[in-house]
Scaffold this active site. Structure first.
Site, PDB file in Angstrom:
ATOM      1  N   GLU A   1      -5.145  -9.347   0.332  1.00 57.26           N
ATOM      2  CA  GLU A   1      -5.561  -9.267   1.835  1.00 57.26           C
ATOM      3  C   GLU A   1      -7.314  -9.018   1.781  1.00 57.26           C
ATOM      4  O   GLU A   1      -7.736  -8.228   1.070  1.00 57.26           O
ATOM      5  CB  GLU A   1      -5.114  -7.913   2.554  1.00 57.26           C
ATOM      6  CG  GLU A   1      -3.667  -8.141   2.951  1.00 57.26           C
ATOM      7  CD  GLU A   1      -3.375  -6.913   3.737  1.00 57.26           C
ATOM      8  OE1 GLU A   1      -4.131  -6.214   4.000  1.00 57.26           O
ATOM      9  OE2 GLU A   1      -2.010  -6.759   3.824  1.00 57.26           O
TER      10      GLU A   1
ATOM     11  N   GLU B   1       0.684  -1.161  -0.132  1.00 52.55           N
ATOM     12  CA  GLU B   1       0.107  -0.069  -0.100  1.00 52.55           C
ATOM     13  C   GLU B   1       0.901   1.374   0.011  1.00 52.55           C
ATOM     14  O   GLU B   1       0.538   2.174   0.826  1.00 52.55           O
ATOM     15  CB  GLU B   1      -1.005  -0.014   1.330  1.00 52.55           C
ATOM     16  CG  GLU B   1      -1.817  -1.273   1.175  1.00 52.55           C
ATOM     17  CD  GLU B   1      -2.880  -1.295   2.414  1.00 52.55           C
ATOM     18  OE1 GLU B   1      -2.982  -0.294   3.299  1.00 52.55           O
ATOM     19  OE2 GLU B   1      -3.699  -2.040   2.333  1.00 52.55           O
TER      20      GLU B   1
END
EC number: 3.2.1.39
Length: 511
Positions: A284, A137
């Site tokens: 995820e 991220e």
């Protein structure tokens, strides 16, 4: 990781229709999306974090993965001992470059080559490394490192080419859902223009190399930031009536769950940048089993429901409304509770298991083959956790034998389970009595966080715990009851409190 996926929200339109509309023919939207040869069939894997106080040793961890039939894992680093332990197994591994290594790798081809030598060439093919996730991220959590992202990816790829491993091992980077804007309806989604200078060449690289777009997608955060608008059932993959289905007004495609809508938003966002042949890999997704007072929907029931239904959804191979021919593989966040992570409470409560491998809860994934042996464990027990102070245990014991109506006769003086005469031993028997009485139901082994599930029979000597195979034909006296602990009852009622769908056009925020 999980917490960073809730960084930002944007207003979008969400439609609830009472009438079943005719779905558009999605076959015309299909594209020749590239998937790794060895992973043509969709799979479910697990993220393995290491912020755990009592994590299994690498050898024990690999044995545990094999026992649980887990064949895909994602690591947040490239731990040498674990990679050694995974050698000559069938477990496929994504290794990672942590964010703090991007500078060195992104600014030096030799550093990238050295990293590949140490962490890939040294173990492959004995250890089945399938991909490298570069950073985590990065665009939303460490934007200052964004200019280094693509150079790091390309340098690592070039090092793989030099070792003739570039066709077997893919290189990509996981993104938070917040890099997309206007994600519902999915047909309107697009990547934040702030990152176009990075996303355009990145997607071109992924297309050229047959690598996936890695996305961290959390319906949990969608629900938490849009309570009262997004029904809980839509987030949990629960069965919906047509009136509760989400309908994209531009395509008339029906969405029965939030995750599919997020995946399709990623496909549309890529198409808007003229890329239509890159697969989405969900690196995820998950649901926390415990939270603080501000996180009432982080419960064992909801975590069990989400992850069980997610697994079934992947193995059903139904794809998404936009791409019914293409089912995204998913890595569940995460395998173990990372009890060393900083608050909020939910950050330490995403795991299916505690660090010592005892389950936090048992998934219900019947029909999903041999995946996750914990679903088929017929004999499970509920016992007191180690390290809990006697006063707290005594309060839980008193509830179990009182309002909980456990059968506590065997721990009375002179009875078979009175010894050892200590609160932990008595609490374990009472907790297990309640757990078995409730049919080993999800949420029935908690007692405000002082109990845990185990697959090891706690019976000893002449003391036979309810549910034990040692019981034989012995009749166990139990008292039927519909009562649950006050805290559990409250969270359950709250978790269903936002499931009434008002059939109106509303504006809301979504990741």
């Amino acid at each position: 990781m999980a917490f960073t996926s809730m960084v930002s929200t944007v207003p979008v339109l969400f439609f609830f229709f009472t009438l079943l509309l005719i779905s558009a023919n999605s076959s015309s939207l299909s594209h020749n999306i590239k998937v790794q040869e060895q992973d043509k069939d969709p799979f479910v894997g697990f993220n393995i974090g290491t912020d755990v106080s009592n994590l299994l040793s690498p050898t024990e961890l690999v044995k545990f993965l094999q026992a649980q039939k887990v064949n895909h894992v994602r690591l947040y680093d490239a731990d040498p001992e674990l990679l050694k332990a995974l050698a000559k197994t069938k477990v496929r591994v994504i290794i990672s470059v942590p964010n703090n290594q991007l500078l060195a790798i992104g600014s030096s081809n030799s550093t990238a080559a050295s990293w590949i030598g140490r962490n890939v060439v040294a173990y492959y093919p004995e250890t089945l490394i399938t991909a490298i996730s570069v950073g985590d991220e990065v665009l939303t959590t460490v934007p200052s490192s964004a200019p280094l992202l693509l150079p790091a990816i390309e340098s690592l790829y070039n090092a793989l080419v030099a070792s003739n491993l570039h066709t077997q091992i893919k290189v990509s980077t996981p993104h938070a859902a917040s890099i997309m804007l206007d994600t519902f309806p999915p047909s309107q989604a697009y990547f934040n223009q702030t990152w176009h200078s990075i996303m355009v060449p990145l997607l071109q690289f992924l297309s050229k190399t047959g690598s996936p777009l890695m996305m961290n997608l959390y319906p949990y955060y969608v629900y938490m930031q849009n309570k009262g608008v997004v029904p809980l059932d839509n987030c949990l993959f629960e069965p919906l009536t047509p009136s509760k289905e989400m309908v994209d007004p531009n395509t008339l495609l029906h969405y029965t769950n939030v995750l599919d809508a997020m995946v399709d938003a990623a496909y549309v966002s890529m198409k808007n940048l003229n890329v239509s042949d890159v697969a989405v890999l969900v690196t995820e997704s998950g649901w926390p089993s415990k939270g603080d007072s501000k996180e009432p929907y982080a419960t064992i029931d909801n975590a069990d429901t989400y992850n069980s239904n997610l697994i079934k959804h992947v193995f059903d191979r139904t794809g998404t409304p936009l791409h019914p021919e293409m089912t995204s593989s998913v890595y569940i966040y995460e395998l173990f509770n990372e009890d060393l992570r900083a608050p909020p409470v939910s950050e330490a409560s995403w795991g299916l298991f505690y660090g010592n491998s005892t389950p936090v809860y048992l998934l219900h994934v019947s029909g999903s083959g041999t995946f996750l042996a914990n679903d088929t464990t017929n004999q499970t027990y509920c016992i007191a956790m180690d390290g809990v102070d006697a006063k707290t245990l005594q309060a839980a014991l008193d509830w179990a034998c009182g309002p909980g109506r456990s059968n506590c006769s065997e721990i009375q003086p002179g009875e078979s389970c009175y010894q050892p005469n200590n609160v932990k031993g008595h609490a374990s028997f009472a907790f297990n009595s309640y757990y078995q009485k409730e049919g080993r139901a999800s949420g029935s082994c908690d007692f405000k966080g002082v109990a845990m599930i185990t697959t090891t029979d706690p019976s000893h000597g002449s003391c036979i715990f309810p549910g034990s195979k040692k019981v034989g034909n012995r009749t166990q006296t139990v008292v039927n009851s519909t009562e649950v602990a006050a805290g559990e009852a409250t969270s359950r009622s709250l978790s269903r409190g936002f499931c009434v769908t008002i059939m109106i056009l509303v504006t809301f925020s979504i990741l």
